[in-house]
Design an enzyme around this catalytic site. Structure first.
Site, PDB file in Angstrom:
ATOM      1  N   LYS A  44      32.207  15.093  70.342  1.00 45.73           N
ATOM      2  CA  LYS A  44      31.218  14.276  69.648  1.00 45.73           C
ATOM      3  C   LYS A  44      31.664  12.817  69.635  1.00 45.73           C
ATOM      4  CE  LYS A  44      33.238  15.039  65.057  1.00 45.73           C
ATOM      5  NZ  LYS A  44      32.993  15.481  63.670  1.00 45.73           N
ATOM      6  N   ARG A 142      28.761  19.821  52.343  1.00 46.04           N
ATOM      7  CA  ARG A 142      27.925  19.015  53.247  1.00 46.04           C
ATOM      8  C   ARG A 142      26.854  19.941  53.818  1.00 46.04           C
ATOM      9  NH1 ARG A 142      32.145  15.805  57.097  1.00 46.04           N
ATOM     10  NH2 ARG A 142      31.806  17.787  58.176  1.00 46.04           N
ATOM     11  N   TYR A 277      40.509 -17.704  60.381  1.00 48.17           N
ATOM     12  CA  TYR A 277      39.626 -18.011  59.259  1.00 48.17           C
ATOM     13  C   TYR A 277      40.326 -17.876  57.916  1.00 48.17           C
ATOM     14  CZ  TYR A 277      35.744 -17.689  62.596  1.00 48.17           C
ATOM     15  OH  TYR A 277      34.890 -17.885  63.658  1.00 48.17           O
ATOM     16  N   MET A 325      35.785 -11.720  65.163  1.00 48.56           N
ATOM     17  CA  MET A 325      34.888 -10.844  65.902  1.00 48.56           C
ATOM     18  C   MET A 325      35.403 -10.537  67.297  1.00 48.56           C
ATOM     19  SD  MET A 325      30.819 -11.243  66.758  1.00 48.56           S
ATOM     20  CE  MET A 325      30.315 -11.039  65.048  1.00 48.56           C
TER      21      MET A 325
END
Length: 389
Positions: A44, A142, A277, A325
Site C-alpha cells: 500500500k 477502526r 528561516y 520546502m
C-alpha cells in the site's frame, strides 16, 4: 507516479535507491519466521514509498503468495501491471469500484452490512462471484465488524449471499492495535476474541481459505498469531516496526531505501551568521555551510529542523536551522567538500549513514512515516532488479 530508473544518465538532485535484493532477502527472512503460514507483502501507499509494482514483483519472486493494499485502486493498478495471484484490498468507501475489483479477481474486505450489500449488487451485475474476506474488530476500533449481534448478522448475510452464488467467503481477519508493544494486555485480549469470532463464523458454515491477524510486529514476535497468513508491511522494507522489539538486524532484515542528494553549494560564512528561516540557527564561529537541495516538498519532515542527521564527506552532520520546502543547510564545521558530493540522509546504516529510524527520532515520529512520505520529485532508482541465479 514515481520516476523509475535502473541507472541515472546524469547526476540527480536527489534519489532514492531501492535495493530489490534486500527486499527479496527480507521476504525470505519473514517467511522463515512464519514458516507455517503464507506471507502477504503489503504494498500500500506505493509500497511505503518504495514503488509498488517493482516491490510487488520482487516480493512475489521471493515467495510472497499474497499482495495487500489499502485501497481498491492500488490493487487494480497491480493487476493492470500484470501482477498475478492473490491480491487483497481493505479500505472501501460507498460507491467504490466493487465490480472492477470482482472482475479483477481481487479479495475484498467487508466490515459491515452496507459494504456487503454493495458488493452483492456488483457481483449480481458482473455475473461473477466475489471473493470476500470478513473483517472482525477485535479491539483496534477502526475498520471491522463488532463482535456479538453485528458479527452474527454479517456472517449470516454473507453465507446467504454465498448460497445464492454471489460471493465466496475466502477469509476471516482482524488487525492488532499494540503488537509493537510487547506484553501489552490488548494483544492477548485480541487474540482470544479473534479465535472466538472465527470459531463462531466457522460454526455457522464459513470455510475460509485463510485466517489472519498478524502484522509485521506480530509476525516477528508472536508465533501464536500466525494462523494461515501473515501480513507484513514495513518489515518487508527492512525497517523494524518498533525500536522496542528490536533493530532490523535482530530479525535478519535490511533497509531497502537509501535517500541521498547532491550538495548544491558550499560556502564560508562568519560567526554570527543566521541560517534559514527565522534564524533558529546562528553560526557559533567562522564555518562552512552546505546546501542540501531537498525539503519538505520532497517529504523531508520539517519537524526534524535542527536535528535531522546527514552523512556528508564521511561525517555525520545535523540540519542547521529550519528545513524549507526545497532545501536545508548543514554546518560543515570548516570542511569544504566539493559541490556535487553525495549527502546521504538515510540508508541501511552499515556504511556509516543515518537510518530512517534516526530521522524518526529527530522528527518525533515513526520510521514508517519517514520512508512513506518521500515525494514524487525524488526518483526511485532500482538496483539488483534481477534475482541472482
Amino acid at each position: 507516479m514515481n520516476e523509475t530508473a535502473t541507472a541515472p544518465t546524469a547526476p540527480l538532485r536527489a534519489r532514492a535507491d531501492i535495493d530489490l535484493a534486500a527486499l527479496r532477502a527480507n521476504v525470505r527472512a519473514l517467511r522463515a519466521r512464519a514458516s507455517g503460514a503464507a506471507l502477504m507483502a503489503v504494498v500500500k501507499s506505493d509500497a511505503y514509498g518504495h514503488g509498488a509494482v517493482p516491490c510487488a514483483r520482487a516480493a512475489v519472486d521471493a515467495g510472497a503468495r499474497w499482495l495487500g493494499t489499502a485501497t481498491p485502486e492500488e490493487a487494480l493498478a497491480l493487476r493492470k501491471a500484470g501482477l498475478p495471484g492473490r491480491i487483497m484490498c481493505w479500505l472501501w468507501t460507498p460507491g467504490g469500484p466493487w465490480r472492477e475489483a470482482i472482475e479483477a479477481d481481487l479479495d475484498v474486505s467487508v466490515s459491515g452490512m452496507w459494504a456487503l450489500r454493495e458488493l452483492v449488487a456488483a457481483a449480481r451485475d458482473a455475473g461473477v462471484p466475489a471473493r470476500v474476506q470478513l473483517k472482525a474488530d477485535t479491539g483496534l476500533g477502526r475498520n471491522g465488524c463488532q463482535p456479538g449481534e453485528d458479527w452474527a448478522e454479517l456472517v449470516a448475510e454473507a453465507l446467504r449471499a454465498q448460497s445464492e452464488g454471489f460471493l465466496r467467503v475466502t477469509g476471516l481477519w482482524s488487525h492488532f492495535a499494540c503488537a509493537d508493544e510487547p506484553g501489552h494486555p490488548s494483544i492477548t485480549a485480541q487474540l482470544t476474541l479473534f479465535r472466538e469470532m472465527v470459531a463462531y463464523a466457522e460454526g455457522q458454515g464459513v470455510r475460509p481459505e485463510v485466517r489472519h491477524i498478524a502484522n509485521s510486529p506480530a509476525t516477528l514476535t508472536l508465533p501464536e498469531s500466525h494462523f494461515d497468513l501473515v501480513r507484513t508491511g514495513i518489515a518487508v522494507y527492512g525497517i523494524s516496526p518498533s525500536p522496542e522489539i528490536g533493530d532490523p538486524a535482530d530479525f535478519g532484515l535490511r533497509p531497502v531505501m537509501t535517500l541521498s542528494a547532491s550538495v548544491a553549494l558550499v560556502k564560508r560564512v562568519p560567526g554570527g551568521h543566521g541560517v534559514s528561516y527565522g534564524h533558529h540557527y546562528v553560526t557559533p564561529g567562522d564555518t562552512t555551510l552546505g546546501l542540501v537541495p531537498v525539503g519538505y516538498a520532497d517529504g523531508i519532515p520539517r519537524h526534524a529542523s535542527g536535528a535531522g542527521p546527514v552523512l556528508v564527506d564521511g561525517k555525520w552532520r545535523t540540519v542547521a536551522g529550519r528545513i524549507a520546502m526545497d532545501q536545508f543547510v548543514v554546518d560543515l564545521g570548516g570542511d569544504e567538500p566539493a559541490t556535487g558530493t553525495r549527502a546521504v540522509l538515510f540508508g541501511p546504516g552499515d556504511r556509516g549513514e543515518p537510518t530512517a529510524e534516526d530521522w524518526a527520532q529527530a522528527a518525533g515520529t515513526i520510521a514508517y512515516e519517514i520512508v512513506t512520505r518521500i515525494g514524487t520529485r525524488v526518483p526511485r532508482v532500482y538496483v539488483n532488479e534481477k534475482q541472482a541465479g
